[in-house]
Design a protein around this motif. Sequence first.
Motif, PDB file in Angstrom:
ATOM      1  N   TYR A 131      -9.693 -29.751  16.621  1.00  0.00           N
ATOM      2  CA  TYR A 131      -9.233 -28.380  16.807  1.00  0.00           C
ATOM      3  C   TYR A 131      -9.748 -27.570  15.620  1.00  0.00           C
ATOM      4  O   TYR A 131      -9.976 -28.118  14.543  1.00  0.00           O
TER       5      TYR A 131
ATOM      6  N   GLY B 101       2.248 -35.678  14.185  1.00  0.00           N
ATOM      7  CA  GLY B 101       0.891 -35.202  13.902  1.00  0.00           C
ATOM      8  C   GLY B 101      -0.210 -36.232  14.124  1.00  0.00           C
ATOM      9  O   GLY B 101      -1.366 -35.989  13.784  1.00  0.00           O
ATOM     10  N   CYS B 102       0.104 -37.381  14.725  1.00  0.00           N
ATOM     11  CA  CYS B 102      -0.923 -38.418  14.905  1.00  0.00           C
ATOM     12  C   CYS B 102      -1.721 -38.225  16.195  1.00  0.00           C
ATOM     13  O   CYS B 102      -2.637 -38.998  16.473  1.00  0.00           O
ATOM     14  N   GLY B 103      -1.366 -37.214  16.978  1.00  0.00           N
ATOM     15  CA  GLY B 103      -2.176 -36.913  18.170  1.00  0.00           C
ATOM     16  C   GLY B 103      -1.587 -37.394  19.486  1.00  0.00           C
ATOM     17  O   GLY B 103      -2.296 -37.421  20.500  1.00  0.00           O
ATOM     18  N   LYS B 104      -0.305 -37.718  19.502  1.00  0.00           N
ATOM     19  CA  LYS B 104       0.338 -38.209  20.730  1.00  0.00           C
ATOM     20  C   LYS B 104       0.271 -37.153  21.843  1.00  0.00           C
ATOM     21  O   LYS B 104      -0.133 -37.452  22.963  1.00  0.00           O
ATOM     22  N   SER B 105       0.684 -35.936  21.511  1.00  0.00           N
ATOM     23  CA  SER B 105       0.685 -34.870  22.526  1.00  0.00           C
ATOM     24  C   SER B 105      -0.740 -34.525  22.952  1.00  0.00           C
ATOM     25  O   SER B 105      -0.994 -34.246  24.124  1.00  0.00           O
ATOM     26  N   THR B 106      -1.651 -34.567  21.997  1.00  0.00           N
ATOM     27  CA  THR B 106      -3.057 -34.291  22.317  1.00  0.00           C
ATOM     28  C   THR B 106      -3.572 -35.314  23.321  1.00  0.00           C
ATOM     29  O   THR B 106      -4.230 -34.960  24.304  1.00  0.00           O
TER      30      THR B 106
HETATM   31  N1  LIG Z   1      -3.811 -26.182  19.470  1.00  0.00           N
HETATM   32  C1  LIG Z   1      -3.981 -26.709  18.256  1.00  0.00           C
HETATM   33  N2  LIG Z   1      -4.690 -26.060  17.307  1.00  0.00           N
HETATM   34  C2  LIG Z   1      -4.887 -26.587  16.088  1.00  0.00           C
HETATM   35  N3  LIG Z   1      -4.395 -27.783  15.693  1.00  0.00           N
HETATM   36  C3  LIG Z   1      -3.672 -28.483  16.583  1.00  0.00           C
HETATM   37  C4  LIG Z   1      -3.415 -27.985  17.901  1.00  0.00           C
HETATM   38  N4  LIG Z   1      -2.664 -28.900  18.567  1.00  0.00           N
HETATM   39  C5  LIG Z   1      -2.460 -29.906  17.697  1.00  0.00           C
HETATM   40  N5  LIG Z   1      -3.058 -29.671  16.512  1.00  0.00           N
HETATM   41  C6  LIG Z   1      -3.090 -30.573  15.344  1.00  0.00           C
HETATM   42  O1  LIG Z   1      -3.593 -31.828  15.784  1.00  0.00           O
HETATM   43  C7  LIG Z   1      -2.861 -32.899  15.202  1.00  0.00           C
HETATM   44  C8  LIG Z   1      -2.204 -33.727  16.280  1.00  0.00           C
HETATM   45  O2  LIG Z   1      -1.224 -32.950  16.938  1.00  0.00           O
HETATM   46  P1  LIG Z   1      -0.314 -33.498  18.114  1.00  0.00           P
HETATM   47  O3  LIG Z   1      -1.173 -34.061  19.176  1.00  0.00           O
HETATM   48  O4  LIG Z   1       0.616 -32.413  18.510  1.00  0.00           O
HETATM   49  O5  LIG Z   1       0.473 -34.690  17.398  1.00  0.00           O
HETATM   50  P2  LIG Z   1       1.884 -35.375  17.737  1.00  0.00           P
HETATM   51  O6  LIG Z   1       2.224 -35.044  19.140  1.00  0.00           O
HETATM   52  O7  LIG Z   1       1.655 -36.841  17.507  1.00  0.00           O
HETATM   53  O8  LIG Z   1       2.886 -34.850  16.752  1.00  0.00           O
HETATM   54  C9  LIG Z   1      -1.874 -32.256  14.231  1.00  0.00           C
HETATM   55  O9  LIG Z   1      -2.447 -32.242  12.956  1.00  0.00           O
HETATM   56  C10 LIG Z   1      -1.718 -30.853  14.784  1.00  0.00           C
HETATM   57  O10 LIG Z   1      -1.356 -29.942  13.764  1.00  0.00           O
END
Ligand SMILES: Nc1ncnc2c1ncn2[C@@H]1O[C@H](COP(=O)(O)OP(=O)(O)O)[C@@H](O)[C@H]1O
Length: 270
Positions: free
Chosen positions: A15, A47-52
Amino acid sequence: MTDSILKIQAVRKTYVSVRTGDTIEALAGIDLEVPAGEFLAVVGPSGCGKSTLLSLVAGFTQPSAGEVLYRGQRVTGAGPERGVMFQDYALFPWRTVLGNIEFGPLARGVALTQRHARARELIRLVGLDGFENRYPHELSGGMRQRCALARMLANDPEIWLMDEPLAAVDQQTRTILQDELLRLWGDAARRPGAPTVIFVTHAIDEAVLLADRVVVLARRPGRIKAVIDIPLPRPRPAQRGSPQFAALVAQVWDLIRDEAAKAIVEEIDR
Ligand SMILES: Nc1ncnc2c1ncn2[C@@H]1O[C@H](COP(=O)(O)OP(=O)(O)O)[C@@H](O)[C@H]1O
Ligand SMILES: [Mg+2]
């Protein structure tokens, strides 16, 4: 061996921060195959990318490199065969329980009587009988999550993508909803085409209770640290508190402890 319904191959996701312009490597080189009918849990520190990872499978976002293949096809967008229950994917506040559950089938053009019949069946299954005409703000947190679960199931998805669905409910409600989720999945699994589940949680005991396998993610950049088999017999609710259950929770926690500690320090540093 069962065919994989989902193949994640060398997936990276970066991102660009809107605020700082910095590049954030959310996921670096993820390889994962999920067999049809598996209940897979994904754990890891904030912040490990689970939601991503889940968003990539849902088709809400595209990988920066690599491929997400669902039934051999590259995922390019959302689809009714991939149901989502995301923490921040809230219910429609202006629609009743029934209206929320019917929304997907309505959008797909399912006829009224069929839509209603299925919605009523789901309302009963998730224990919301008598609440079909309530609005989300008239429900407790646990009831809202039941409604979100029914809304996801209304499209009869082949795969259930669930992002910390029980994180915001109290412990007792959480225990009840874990059992009900297992029951719903178990019932669905007895019919042909057992649903596949990817369940993101930061609660290790929840992951061990529910899943066939637990994927442990590490952070900065997000990558797979380990994949742990959970050979506990089903039905699982009976396993709560068993020595094997405790040993598996300890095993997963050992893998996460350092990462979780780093996550806390970085949150403080910011
Ligand atoms: N839309 C976005 N823009 C910029 N950074 C993002 C965005 N979505 C997630 N991130 C970053 O990517 C990393 C992984 O996020 P995320 O997948 O939400 O992790 P988790 O769900 O494990 O907490 C984090 O560092 C977060 O700040
Ligand atoms: Mg998340």
